[in-house]
Design an enzyme around this catalytic site. Sequence first.
Site, PDB file in Angstrom:
ATOM      1  N   SER A   1       3.702  -3.279 -11.318  1.00 42.11           N
ATOM      2  CA  SER A   1       2.422  -2.584 -11.439  1.00 42.11           C
ATOM      3  C   SER A   1       2.222  -2.072 -12.871  1.00 42.11           C
ATOM      4  O   SER A   1       2.230  -2.862 -13.809  1.00 42.11           O
ATOM      5  CB  SER A   1       2.351  -1.466 -10.394  1.00 42.11           C
ATOM      6  OG  SER A   1       1.036  -1.024 -10.204  1.00 42.11           O
TER       7      SER A   1
ATOM      8  N   ASP B   1      -2.509  -8.198  -2.140  1.00 42.76           N
ATOM      9  CA  ASP B   1      -2.327  -6.970  -2.917  1.00 42.76           C
ATOM     10  C   ASP B   1      -3.640  -6.190  -2.916  1.00 42.76           C
ATOM     11  O   ASP B   1      -4.631  -6.628  -3.501  1.00 42.76           O
ATOM     12  CB  ASP B   1      -1.907  -7.326  -4.346  1.00 42.76           C
ATOM     13  CG  ASP B   1      -1.469  -6.130  -5.170  1.00 42.76           C
ATOM     14  OD1 ASP B   1      -2.040  -5.039  -4.984  1.00 42.76           O
ATOM     15  OD2 ASP B   1      -0.570  -6.296  -6.012  1.00 42.76           O
TER      16      ASP B   1
ATOM     17  N   HIS C   1       1.067  -4.997  -2.349  1.00 40.46           N
ATOM     18  CA  HIS C   1       1.398  -4.518  -3.694  1.00 40.46           C
ATOM     19  C   HIS C   1       2.858  -4.084  -3.784  1.00 40.46           C
ATOM     20  O   HIS C   1       3.549  -4.387  -4.756  1.00 40.46           O
ATOM     21  CB  HIS C   1       0.480  -3.348  -4.053  1.00 40.46           C
ATOM     22  CG  HIS C   1       0.610  -2.885  -5.462  1.00 40.46           C
ATOM     23  ND1 HIS C   1       0.293  -3.696  -6.543  1.00 40.46           N
ATOM     24  CD2 HIS C   1       1.007  -1.696  -5.988  1.00 40.46           C
ATOM     25  CE1 HIS C   1       0.491  -3.023  -7.663  1.00 40.46           C
ATOM     26  NE2 HIS C   1       0.929  -1.818  -7.354  1.00 40.46           N
TER      27      HIS C   1
END
Length: 280
Positions: free
Chosen positions: A95, A224, A253
Amino acid sequence: MALVTTKDGTEIYYKDWGKGQPLFFHHGWPLSADDWDTQMMFFLQHGYRVIAHDRRGHGRSTQTANGHDMDTYAADADAVVQALDLKDAVHIGHSTGGGEVIRYVAKFGKGRVAKAVLISSIPPKLLKSKENPAGLPLEVFDGLRNGTAYARSQFYQDITIPFYGFNRPGAQVSQGIRDNWWRQGMMGSAQAHYECVHVLSESDFFEDLKGVDVPVLVQHGLDDQICPFEASGAIAIKLVKHGTLKTYPGFPHGMPTTHAEQINADLLEFIAGKASAAAG
């Protein structure tokens, strides 16, 4: 605690386990090095040295009000690399940590980095813009800011549901995973987390991606809900010189946690294998 002090006096906490080729893990917003424990234990048992740090304002690092920008995040990572004199390292980011990896490798990594990995990551630019029309609207990030500033404890519980895909039909909700996300988030500074939303949404990595010379693995779940593949990984893979793409239908995610066995296996294959310049 193991700490490195940066040029502005911020103390960066890190973990450093084992011996062998170093793997440096960069966590996402608003978490800590603890988010990588599953990966660190796996690779430790496969003969690697594993390192992870808490970003400034996150986890056990100093809750400084200053330096919340991607250049400083990358410089902080470099301070840890220099203190430990890491060479031939693989840098792995999830991320926001993926943005940190690309900025670090582009600015500081020459001669020290073997490979890089972007997992469910924010590059090239997550905010919808002229450069990335597939990006997310500003309202999404305003929501993150408002939740962080004014209702953080409840917001940090609620966000775990889409983060891990626990709102999908048939999903097996793990309260332990949700609690661990909340625990990590609440360790850090609300102000740092608030400022980091600007960093994760508006940082521009187009030139960083183009300038990286080492092999890059992009791993992204196709379900995601936080950092959609079409807005990030699908574009990033086209910009790197030596890229390998692995996508995962139905994965969320937070797939390094929910699907650790598959993610770890693919990571190991990339890290241990010969460098590949083929994107696909």
